[in-house]
Scaffold this motif. Structure first.
Motif, short mmCIF file in Angstrom:
data_model
loop_
_atom_site.label_atom_id
_atom_site.label_comp_id
_atom_site.label_asym_id
_atom_site.label_seq_id
_atom_site.Cartn_x
_atom_site.Cartn_y
_atom_site.Cartn_z
N PHE A 75 0.70 -1.14 -0.08
CA PHE A 75 0.07 0.08 0.03
C PHE A 75 0.82 1.09 -0.04
N GLU A 76 0.47 2.29 -0.90
CA GLU A 76 0.75 3.49 -0.56
C GLU A 76 0.20 4.30 0.14
N MET A 77 0.72 4.80 1.23
CA MET A 77 0.20 5.91 2.12
C MET A 77 0.50 7.18 2.23
N SER A 78 -0.55 8.07 2.65
CA SER A 78 -0.06 9.56 2.74
C SER A 78 -0.69 10.29 3.84
N ARG A 79 -0.20 11.26 4.47
CA ARG A 79 -1.08 11.97 5.61
C ARG A 79 -0.88 13.48 5.25
N ARG A 80 -1.86 14.09 5.41
CA ARG A 80 -1.63 15.64 5.03
C ARG A 80 -0.98 16.30 6.39
N LEU A 81 -0.11 17.24 6.09
CA LEU A 81 0.40 18.06 7.18
C LEU A 81 -0.14 19.27 7.61
N ASP A 82 -1.23 19.07 8.21
CA ASP A 82 -2.06 20.21 8.62
C ASP A 82 -1.70 20.27 10.16
N ARG B 126 8.80 0.80 22.28
CA ARG B 126 9.09 1.93 22.99
C ARG B 126 8.75 3.06 22.33
N GLY B 127 8.04 3.39 21.16
CA GLY B 127 7.56 4.54 20.57
C GLY B 127 8.61 4.83 19.71
N VAL B 128 9.61 4.37 19.24
CA VAL B 128 10.76 5.07 18.26
C VAL B 128 10.57 5.33 17.07
N ALA B 129 9.56 4.22 16.68
CA ALA B 129 9.05 4.43 14.90
C ALA B 129 8.08 5.31 14.90
N ALA B 130 7.52 5.58 15.59
CA ALA B 130 6.44 6.63 15.73
C ALA B 130 7.11 8.04 15.95
N ALA B 131 7.99 8.19 16.81
CA ALA B 131 8.55 9.47 16.95
C ALA B 131 9.56 9.85 15.71
N ALA C 111 3.31 -2.64 11.14
CA ALA C 111 3.52 -1.44 10.69
C ALA C 111 2.30 -0.59 10.22
N LEU C 112 1.52 -1.48 9.33
CA LEU C 112 0.19 -0.76 9.01
C LEU C 112 -0.66 -0.06 9.87
N ARG C 113 -0.89 -0.90 11.00
CA ARG C 113 -1.52 -0.49 12.26
C ARG C 113 -1.08 0.91 12.79
N LEU C 114 0.32 0.90 12.79
CA LEU C 114 0.84 2.10 13.35
C LEU C 114 0.70 3.32 12.39
N TYR C 115 0.97 3.04 11.06
CA TYR C 115 0.75 4.12 10.26
C TYR C 115 -0.57 4.70 10.07
N GLU C 116 -1.58 3.78 10.29
CA GLU C 116 -2.98 4.22 10.33
C GLU C 116 -3.33 5.14 11.57
N LYS C 117 -2.69 4.43 12.80
CA LYS C 117 -2.81 5.47 14.09
C LYS C 117 -2.26 6.97 13.82
N LEU C 118 -1.19 6.99 12.87
CA LEU C 118 -0.56 8.19 12.91
C LEU C 118 -1.41 9.12 11.78
N GLY C 119 -2.51 8.53 11.21
CA GLY C 119 -3.18 9.50 10.28
C GLY C 119 -2.73 8.98 8.90
N TYR C 120 -2.15 8.26 8.59
CA TYR C 120 -1.73 8.03 7.15
C TYR C 120 -2.86 7.08 6.64
N GLN C 121 -3.35 7.47 5.38
CA GLN C 121 -4.34 6.79 4.68
C GLN C 121 -3.86 6.16 3.42
N ARG C 122 -4.53 5.19 3.00
CA ARG C 122 -4.15 4.37 1.80
C ARG C 122 -4.45 5.30 0.33
N THR C 123 -3.67 5.36 -0.35
CA THR C 123 -3.73 6.32 -1.79
C THR C 123 -3.73 5.18 -2.93
N ALA C 124 -2.87 4.12 -2.74
CA ALA C 124 -2.73 3.31 -4.13
C ALA C 124 -2.20 1.87 -3.57
#
Length: 338
Positions: A168-175, A281-286, A315-328
């Motif tokens: 999956f390609e994922m993206s998160r707007r930087l608002d 320990r939250g390193v990836a999210a940071a 990783a997919l769950r982490l990215y979704e939690k951080l606001g990334y959404q699937r684009t492709a």
């Protein structure tokens, strides 16, 4: 898999009416880049090929374009198709061949694509046969296709390249304001060329449990660092305070050729890795949040990344939690020979 010899597959290409084939010349690259732009736009490919990408391939000491590539032109000199079987001569644990040919949309359905894929596969097998040594790992020939591109996926399946994986390609707007957490015992730092070899080792170790991973050679790693798309100012390292050693990193890039078709600018995390000893320990999210902060600081509209849909690390769950959404979505078709 029953394939013609490389010589017979090449003859089949030559017998296609109205087109002539020759290896990529460096002077051909602008026309080939324009050809890929046309094909990738038609196929809505999430990853685009730029002229700079092609030039870096051509200039790499590892590349042998006079053997691994062919470009077809019609009587007017227009690019009709490419046949590209990039043999990775630096790797022995897995012998890799990248299948990256294409046919111009208005010339599809004429049998060109089948002949191209047959040549690519035959070329990869012939290269492996000619250069294999004791102790070498299996031959892996792989092509990546947008999930919705049914014609190429069907062609791959009919040539015994089953679907092995989805990405999956994922993206998160930087608002808004991006809050980067403070981690106990771990600090975030920018790219440091003095730690280049250390980061290389850490990223290889961090990816050991990922599908299809093979450690990169020093030359391959350096090519990534020297790439026109690598952004040192956007890249983030995680360092253990007690040892002053790198324990993770977010290697960030700017794939500018993707920005216009997707409609926004984007900083892209091409590799995100954390050593197993420091996971949970939250390193990836940071690392991702600090990457986002840097992207925003440089005026990017969004943060992007790609993920293996079956990644065992969650990783997919982490990215979704951080606001990334699937684009492709892209699938990997693969042939493996032990």
């Amino acid at each position: 898999m029953t394939l013609p010899s490389a010589a017979v597959a090449r003859l089949t290409l030559d017998e296609l009416p109205g087109i002539s084939w020759q290896p990529f010349g460096r002077e051909d690259l602008p026309a080939i880049a324009a050809f890929y732009t046309e094909c990738e736009a038609y196929d809505e490919n999430p990853e685009r090929t730029s002229l700079a990408d092609l030039e870096e391939f051509w200039d790499s000491p590892r590349s042998v374009p006079e053997e691994d590539t062919l470009v077809a032109r019609d009587a007017d000199g227009n690019v009709v198709a490419t046949a590209w079987a990039g043999c990775n001569r630096a790797m022995t644990e897995h012998r890799r061949v990248r299948l990256a040919g294409a046919v111009r949309p208005d010339r599809r359905g004429e049998g060109i694509g089948r002949a191209v894929l047959q040549w690519e596969l035959a070329h990869g097998l012939a290269w492996d046969d000619a250069s294999r040594r004791d102790g070498y790992g299996p031959l892996v020939m792989r092509m990546f296709v947008p999930t919705e591109q049914a014609d190429v996926r069907d062609l791959a399946t009919r040539n015994e390249l089953p679907t092995e994986r989805y990405f999956f390609e994922m993206s998160r707007r930087l608002d808004g304001v991006i809050e980067v957490p403070v981690l106990a015992g771990v600090r975030l730092a920018g790219w440091d060329i003095e730690r280049n070899d250390e980061v290389h080792r850490v990223m290889d170790e961090a990816f050991q449990d990922h599908w299809g991973h093979t450690d990169t050679t020093t030359e391959m790693w350096q090519e990534n660092i020297d790439s026109h798309a690598f952004r040192p100012a956007w890249t983030v390292l995680a360092i253990d305070d007690s040892t002053d050693r790198v324990i993770g990193g977010a290697m960030n890039y700017a794939w500018e050729q993707d920005w216009e078709p997707q409609g926004y600018t984007e900083g892209y995390t091409d590799q995100l890795g954390v050593l197993r000893s420091h996971r949970g320990r939250g390193v990836a999210a940071a690392l991702l949040l600090e990457s986002m902060r840097r992207f925003s600081e440089f005026g990017m509209d969004a943060a992007g990344l790609g993920v293996d849909a079956a990644n065992p690390s969650g990783a997919l769950r982490l990215y979704e939690k951080l606001g990334y959404q699937r684009t492709a979505s892209t699938c990997a078709h693969q042939f493996t020979r032990p």
